[in-house]
Design a protein around this motif. Structure first.
Motif, PDB file in Angstrom:
ATOM      1  N   ARG A  35       0.823  -1.215   0.000  1.00  0.00           N
ATOM      2  CA  ARG A  35       0.000   0.000   0.000  1.00  0.00           C
ATOM      3  C   ARG A  35       0.854   1.261   0.000  1.00  0.00           C
ATOM      4  O   ARG A  35       0.532   2.233  -0.677  1.00  0.00           O
ATOM      5  N   TRP A  39       0.689   4.347  -2.524  1.00  0.00           N
ATOM      6  CA  TRP A  39       0.300   5.649  -1.997  1.00  0.00           C
ATOM      7  C   TRP A  39       1.383   6.719  -2.183  1.00  0.00           C
ATOM      8  O   TRP A  39       1.107   7.818  -2.665  1.00  0.00           O
ATOM      9  N   SER A  65      -7.255  13.437  -6.211  1.00  0.00           N
ATOM     10  CA  SER A  65      -8.244  12.379  -6.007  1.00  0.00           C
ATOM     11  C   SER A  65      -7.586  11.003  -5.976  1.00  0.00           C
ATOM     12  O   SER A  65      -7.909  10.158  -5.137  1.00  0.00           O
ATOM     13  N   ASP A  66      -6.645  10.779  -6.881  1.00  0.00           N
ATOM     14  CA  ASP A  66      -5.922   9.507  -6.918  1.00  0.00           C
ATOM     15  C   ASP A  66      -5.145   9.294  -5.620  1.00  0.00           C
ATOM     16  O   ASP A  66      -5.167   8.211  -5.032  1.00  0.00           O
ATOM     17  N   ASP A  69      -7.558   8.501  -2.720  1.00  0.00           N
ATOM     18  CA  ASP A  69      -8.038   7.116  -2.801  1.00  0.00           C
ATOM     19  C   ASP A  69      -7.008   6.137  -2.256  1.00  0.00           C
ATOM     20  O   ASP A  69      -7.331   5.239  -1.484  1.00  0.00           O
ATOM     21  N   LYS A  70      -5.762   6.353  -2.630  1.00  0.00           N
ATOM     22  CA  LYS A  70      -4.697   5.450  -2.164  1.00  0.00           C
ATOM     23  C   LYS A  70      -4.423   5.648  -0.679  1.00  0.00           C
ATOM     24  O   LYS A  70      -4.107   4.692   0.031  1.00  0.00           O
ATOM     25  N   ALA A  72      -6.726   6.348   1.538  1.00  0.00           N
ATOM     26  CA  ALA A  72      -7.809   5.646   2.241  1.00  0.00           C
ATOM     27  C   ALA A  72      -7.469   4.170   2.420  1.00  0.00           C
ATOM     28  O   ALA A  72      -7.656   3.604   3.507  1.00  0.00           O
ATOM     29  N   TRP A  73      -6.958   3.546   1.371  1.00  0.00           N
ATOM     30  CA  TRP A  73      -6.561   2.142   1.477  1.00  0.00           C
ATOM     31  C   TRP A  73      -5.398   1.976   2.452  1.00  0.00           C
ATOM     32  O   TRP A  73      -5.343   1.013   3.218  1.00  0.00           O
TER      33      TRP A  73
END
Length: 145
Positions: A35, A39, A65-66, A69-70, A72-73
């Protein structure tokens, strides 16, 4: 010969039915590394795009935005990692690395467009490289690898 070759790979020595949940700890570490590998480049790309005067608002927003999103993971993965490792130096160091990067991300996000020179010149990957190497060594030591 097969046993000899298997013994050369320390990852094969950890079975799912091992003591102290080592397989879960190793899986959590590998997931964390994966991850972070997704990220961090997304955040660096966002900072790079935000630092260029020629970047359009749409390009900046897409990159942001990208990265979000990363992130959040990654947050979920950090929580899983800390759950698997419990209260330990390994867990503390992983948390410190995460928060150092997250603080840098907050600085990039709150900075004006284009990014100020001092922020643009920071190399977050270099800043965490020694701590990341220490984390890897601590994990290997803890898992007797």
């Amino acid at each position: 010969m097969r046993q000899y070759k298997a013994n050369l790979n320390p990852l094969l020595l950890i079975s799912p039915a091992n003591r102290n949940g080592q397989a879960n700890m190793l899986a959590a570490y590998q997931e964390l590394r994966g991850r972070f590998a997704e990220w961090l480049p997304a955040e660096v790309e966002y900072a790079t795009i935000k630092s260029r005067r020629s970047s359009s608002r749409e390009k900046i927003e897409k990159s942001k935005s990208d990265a979000v999103d990363k992130l959040a993971w990654t947050i979920g993965t950090v929580a899983d990692f800390q759950s698997a490792w419990g209260e330990s130096e390994v867990s503390d160091l992983a948390g410190a690395i995460f928060y150092h990067v997250a603080d840098w991300c907050d600085e990039v996000e709150s900075a004006p467009f284009p990014l100020p020179k001092d922020l643009k010149q920071r190399d977050i990957l270099e800043e965490i490289s020694e701590a990341s190497a220490d984390l890897h060594l601590m994990v290997c030591e803890e898992l007797s690898m």
